[in-house]
Design a protein around this motif. Structure first.
Motif: not given
Length: 473
Positions: A196, A198, A227, A306, A342, A345-347, A349-350, A416, A422
């Motif tokens: 991921s 992030n 974060e 975002y 994205r 959507l979440d990571d 799925s990408r 995940a 996270t």
């Protein structure tokens, strides 16, 4: 006369023999048959020789020169044969017809010869631009191997796949896609492991100079457990070399070397090489291949941001969506957003869509397309690819790619929900265990009243064919 001219073009040397130049004609015919026979023999009995040829710039140059000489010689044979078999007392109209026929035959020879020479030179240009000889390139993390038998003591080849590019709304390069392809060098079976973007606290090997700088992983403890976008995995390519230039030693791509070390420590695999893909080159490659066909199971956003980082102007909604449907043919631009979209959507799925895009790209590269569009494909490849794979290793890699074509490609599920709900503190130890379990399933003893038996614990993998099938939610 015209028939003999055509026969002399199809069977070089026959026209010379009929025209009285028997020794020369026999020699030309023998050379023609020998060249055809040698080509058929090498193509069928010595495929490794063909592989070594197409990845060697020096040999490709020799082939290009040889094709030019063969083409010129063939045209000369056609013209000379026509001159020898043509009656001296021919009238004007038959003479003009013969000259026209010779011109058409010469053009028919020159056209494919020119196309072949152009393709060979494009291949040579591509190899020379992307894959440098080992002595001409620098890498701080590339292994030393015996190019004559590189897989002798290497059951797995681990390649880091990086995707990303700069943009008008960001500084430098962000590697939005980070994936490891672990390839069994004996069977060609390939496991894909996606990370991921992030993830924080990305580790470094204990023997790496970067481990001394970041003993608890790549993050800033002074900021607390929040974060930290500038300490995400996708920021390492740009930020670590800026903060510690030259820390790994001489290299042509310090960001890639940083990621090779860190990603290898995260998944528990030594990373041998990297392949970096640019967005612009990716789009052009897809277009050169005539598009890719994928299944879309849910709306995928085109664009959108975002706007959470410093200096941003706030959220920006997508300009549109790729709509669900089976067997969707996508051009380069839409394929790029299928892989990268994205917003909302979440990571995970990408990451799944990125793996499906790779599978679609492999399926699109059929022989007919490669022949028809090779120059566009080669031009896109020069813009798309950057790697530390040495030129000398290409013959072995091409042979391994043939095994991969027939081997299974699976996705390794890193769980995940359990291991990185996270991106702040992924459970790298559990991730390493899952990777090893997927690559090397082991038997575990199970108690039984009468005897003791062993069962293999299922590996956490999923077939890409199943993952990328049409199953709309």
């Amino acid at each position: 006369m015209l028939a003999l001219t055509v026969v002399g073009a199809l069977l070089p040397g026959v026209g010379l023999i009929v025209g009285g130049r028997r020794k020369l004609g026999t020699f030309v015919l023998a050379v023609s048959v020998a060249l055809i026979g040698a080509g058929v023999y090498v193509g069928i009995a010595r495929p490794t020789a063909v592989v070594a040829l197409v990845v060697s710039p020096h040999k490709l140059l020799i082939v290009a020169v040889g094709l030019v000489l063969v083409g010129l010689g063939w045209v000369w044979v056609v013209v000379a044969s026509h001159e020898l078999v043509r009656p001296l007392t021919m009238k004007r109209v038959p003479r003009l017809a013969g000259a026209l026929l010779v011109g058409v035959l010469s053009f028919a020879i020159a056209l494919p010869t020119t196309a072949a020479v152009s393709a060979v030179l494009s291949q040579r240009d591509l190899i020379g631009a992307v894959f440098l000889p080992g002595v001409d390139s620098r890498s701080a993390t590339r292994p030393t191997v015996n190019v004559r038998d590189p897989w002798a003591n290497r059951p797995q080849l681990n390649v880091l796949l990086l995707g990303g590019d700069g943009g008008t709304d960001r500084t430098g390069i962000r590697t939005d896609s980070v994936m490891v392809a672990s390839i069994d060098t004996h069977t060609g079976v390939t496991h894909l492991i996606s990370l991921s973007r992030n993830w924080m606290r990305m580790p470094f090997p204990a023997n790496s100079p970067l481990h001394k700088v970041y003993p608890d992983g790549f993050w800033d403890p002074s900021l607390g457990d929040v974060e930290q976008p500038e300490y995400y995995l996708d920021a390492m390519y740009e930020n670590v070399p800026k903060a510690h230039p030259g820390i790994l030693g001489p290299t042509d791509n310090e960001g890639a070397d940083v990621l090779k070390e860190s990603v290898g420590a995260a998944v528990g695999l030594p990373i041998d090489y990297y392949v970096q893909l640019s967005v612009q080159g990716f789009e052009k490659m897809i277009d050169a291949l005539g598009g890719v066909t994928v299944n879309i199971n849910y709306p995928v956003p085109i664009g959108g941001d975002y706007g959470l980082g410093p200096g941003t102007r706030g959220p920006r909604k997508p300009t549109g969506y790729l709509q669900p449907g089976p067997n969707q043919k996508l051009d380069g631009y839409r394929a790029m957003w299928f892989a990268r979209g994205r917003y909302g959507l979440d990571d995970p799925s990408r990451q799944a869509r990125q793996r499906c895009t790779i599978q679609a790209l492999v399926h699109s590269a059929n022989p007919a397309t490669l022949v028809a569009r090779y120059q566009q494909i080669a031009a896109a490849g020069k813009q798309m690819l950057r790697t530390d794979i040495p030129q000398e290793l290409l013959p072995a890699l091409v042979s391994l790619a043939v095994k991969m074509k027939h081997g299974a490609i699976t996705n390794v599920d890193l769980d995940a929900a359990k291991n990185f709900p996270t991106g702040r503190d992924p459970n790298y130890r559990a991730i390493r265990e899952l990777v090893q379990q997927a690559l090397h399933p082991v038997s575990h003893p199970v108690s039984h009243p009468a005897t003791t038996r062993h069962t293999s614990k299922p590996a956490p993998t999923q077939s890409l064919a199943q993952l990328c099938a049409y199953h709309p939610s």
